[in-house]
Enzyme design. Structure first.
Site, mmCIF file in Angstrom:
data_model
loop_
_atom_site.group_PDB
_atom_site.id
_atom_site.type_symbol
_atom_site.label_atom_id
_atom_site.label_comp_id
_atom_site.label_asym_id
_atom_site.label_seq_id
_atom_site.Cartn_x
_atom_site.Cartn_y
_atom_site.Cartn_z
ATOM 1 N N LYS A 1 79.910 72.325 66.935
ATOM 2 C CA LYS A 1 80.089 71.584 68.198
ATOM 3 C C LYS A 1 78.880 70.695 68.459
ATOM 4 O O LYS A 1 79.015 69.533 68.830
ATOM 5 C CB LYS A 1 80.244 72.552 69.378
ATOM 6 C CG LYS A 1 81.623 73.176 69.492
ATOM 7 C CD LYS A 1 81.635 74.312 70.503
ATOM 8 C CE LYS A 1 82.945 75.076 70.403
ATOM 9 N NZ LYS A 1 82.919 76.375 71.071
ATOM 10 N N GLN B 1 80.382 80.129 75.182
ATOM 11 C CA GLN B 1 81.148 80.567 74.015
ATOM 12 C C GLN B 1 81.672 81.988 74.221
ATOM 13 O O GLN B 1 80.922 82.880 74.607
ATOM 14 C CB GLN B 1 80.254 80.489 72.760
ATOM 15 C CG GLN B 1 80.961 80.837 71.453
ATOM 16 C CD GLN B 1 82.019 79.821 71.052
ATOM 17 O OE1 GLN B 1 81.911 78.639 71.344
ATOM 18 N NE2 GLN B 1 83.065 80.292 70.385
ATOM 19 N N ASP C 1 86.143 73.663 79.066
ATOM 20 C CA ASP C 1 87.118 74.553 78.422
ATOM 21 C C ASP C 1 88.420 74.631 79.213
ATOM 22 O O ASP C 1 89.441 75.082 78.684
ATOM 23 C CB ASP C 1 86.541 75.978 78.350
ATOM 24 C CG ASP C 1 85.950 76.306 76.992
ATOM 25 O OD1 ASP C 1 86.472 75.815 75.983
ATOM 26 O OD2 ASP C 1 84.966 77.070 76.956
HETATM 27 N N1 GUN Z 1 85.947 81.201 71.488
HETATM 28 C C1 GUN Z 1 87.015 80.929 70.708
HETATM 29 N N2 GUN Z 1 87.633 79.804 71.135
HETATM 30 C C2 GUN Z 1 86.936 79.368 72.202
HETATM 31 C C3 GUN Z 1 87.084 78.251 73.070
HETATM 32 O O1 GUN Z 1 87.987 77.428 72.949
HETATM 33 N N3 GUN Z 1 86.149 78.146 74.054
HETATM 34 C C4 GUN Z 1 85.150 79.053 74.213
HETATM 35 N N4 GUN Z 1 84.311 78.875 75.205
HETATM 36 N N5 GUN Z 1 84.994 80.085 73.421
HETATM 37 C C5 GUN Z 1 85.876 80.250 72.428
#
Ligand code: GUN
Length: 299
Positions: free
Chosen positions: A53, A97, A120
């Site tokens: 990311k 996350q 998100d």
């Molecule tokens: N862990 C797995 N997928 C995601 C996501 O789309 N966002 C976040 N914040 N954590 C994750």
């Protein structure tokens, strides 16, 4: 044989659009969008995602702020960090996350993020706004699936869509988005009766269960569009000892004999998730500054 929907190529076009908009934000308004990613603990898969990311955030010209916290970080300390990020004008998007270590309350933490910075789309305000058809931050993976479907079909109006999986991250928001595009939507899950017959009625089948190759070719309506959200790592002794490979929730070999179009794993939905995270960040930055949003990068 089904058309292969190439998420890798499409995600690159989304990132290009984001990068173009970032250039404009900088030159016309002197603003650089900033994405803060919070990682608590040492989960190796999460660390890989966060690195990836960060790299792509910088590639599209945005600022990436990474906050790595110890596994035993207290809830109060994590909430204090979120508070600081909420009020920091250089931060337009905040992502914590998941999963978080067991001693932290995920719902409480997510709902502490300012909804307008919740890239998100997990905050209850954004869930409610999406459910009522109002402007919101849309969860990245379902948004990516929607973009692929719209690109392939144009209009989705009147199509029968079946979403297999009822998670808050994918299944439920995916169903809302498809409903928003006037599909007739059914959510199937582990207790659904005769799930195979239900799937065979789907013009659009979205698989988001996390069970490798569960959906077989004979579950699929001939000509249907199949979106495979699953990312399951399995042993691949054919590649050498200790090697692994990724497979989806759909049995690609048999499904691609029947479907009209299908996303592969890897290279389908996966790359769209981060592209949509970047899209959400630029959207959040535009909204925060009263600047016109990019077109086609949200629901
Ligand atoms: N862990 C797995 N997928 C995601 C996501 O789309 N966002 C976040 N914040 N954590 C994750």
């Amino acid at each position: 044989m089904a058309t292969r929907i190439d998420g890798k190529v499409f995600a690159a076009t989304v990132r290009d659009k984001v990068a173009t908009h970032v250039v404009r934000l900088k030159s016309d308004h002197g603003i650089t969008p900033g994405l803060a990613v919070v990682l608590v603990g040492e989960d190796p898969a999460s660390a890989v995602y966060v690195r990836s990311k960060g790299k792509l955030t910088v590639e599209v010209g945005m600022n990436s702020m990474e906050h790595k916290l110890d596994t035993d970080t207290s809830q109060a300390d994590l909430l204090a960090l979120i508070d600081r990020l909420n009020t920091d004008p250089a931060v337009h998007g905040i992502l914590v996350q998941l999963p978080l270590p067991d001693h932290l309350d995920e719902d409480l933490v997510i709902n502490a993020i300012a909804p307008e910075k919740d890239v998100d789309g997990f905050h209850i305000s954004n869930v409610g706004l999406l459910g009522t058809g109002q402007k919101s931050m849309v969860p990245c993976t379902p948004l990516g699936c929607l973009m692929l479907l719209r690109d392939h079909h144009g209009s989705l109006s009147g199509m029968n869509a079946v979403v297999v999986g009822r998670s808050n991250i994918v299944g439920k928001p995916m169903a809302q988005l498809l409903l928003g595009d006037s599909c007739t939507v059914t959510i199937a899950h582990s207790r659904t009766k005769d799930i195979e017959a239900l799937c065979r009625n789907a013009d659009i089948l979205v698989a988001a269960v996390g069970r490798r190759e569960m959906i077989k070719g004979d579950w699929i309506k001939p000509g249907a569009t199949v979106i495979d959200v699953g990312i399951n790592r399995i042993d691949a002794p054919e590649k050498g000892e200790g090697k692994t490979r990724l497979v989806g929730d759909v049995d690609f070999a048999s499904a691609s004999e029947v479907a009209g179009a299908i996303t592969p794993v890897p290279g389908g939905v996966g790359p769209m998730t981060i592209a949509c995270l970047l899209a959400n960040t630029v959207t959040a930055c535009c909204r925060a500054n009263g600047v016109e949003e990019p077109v086609g990068l949200t629901a």
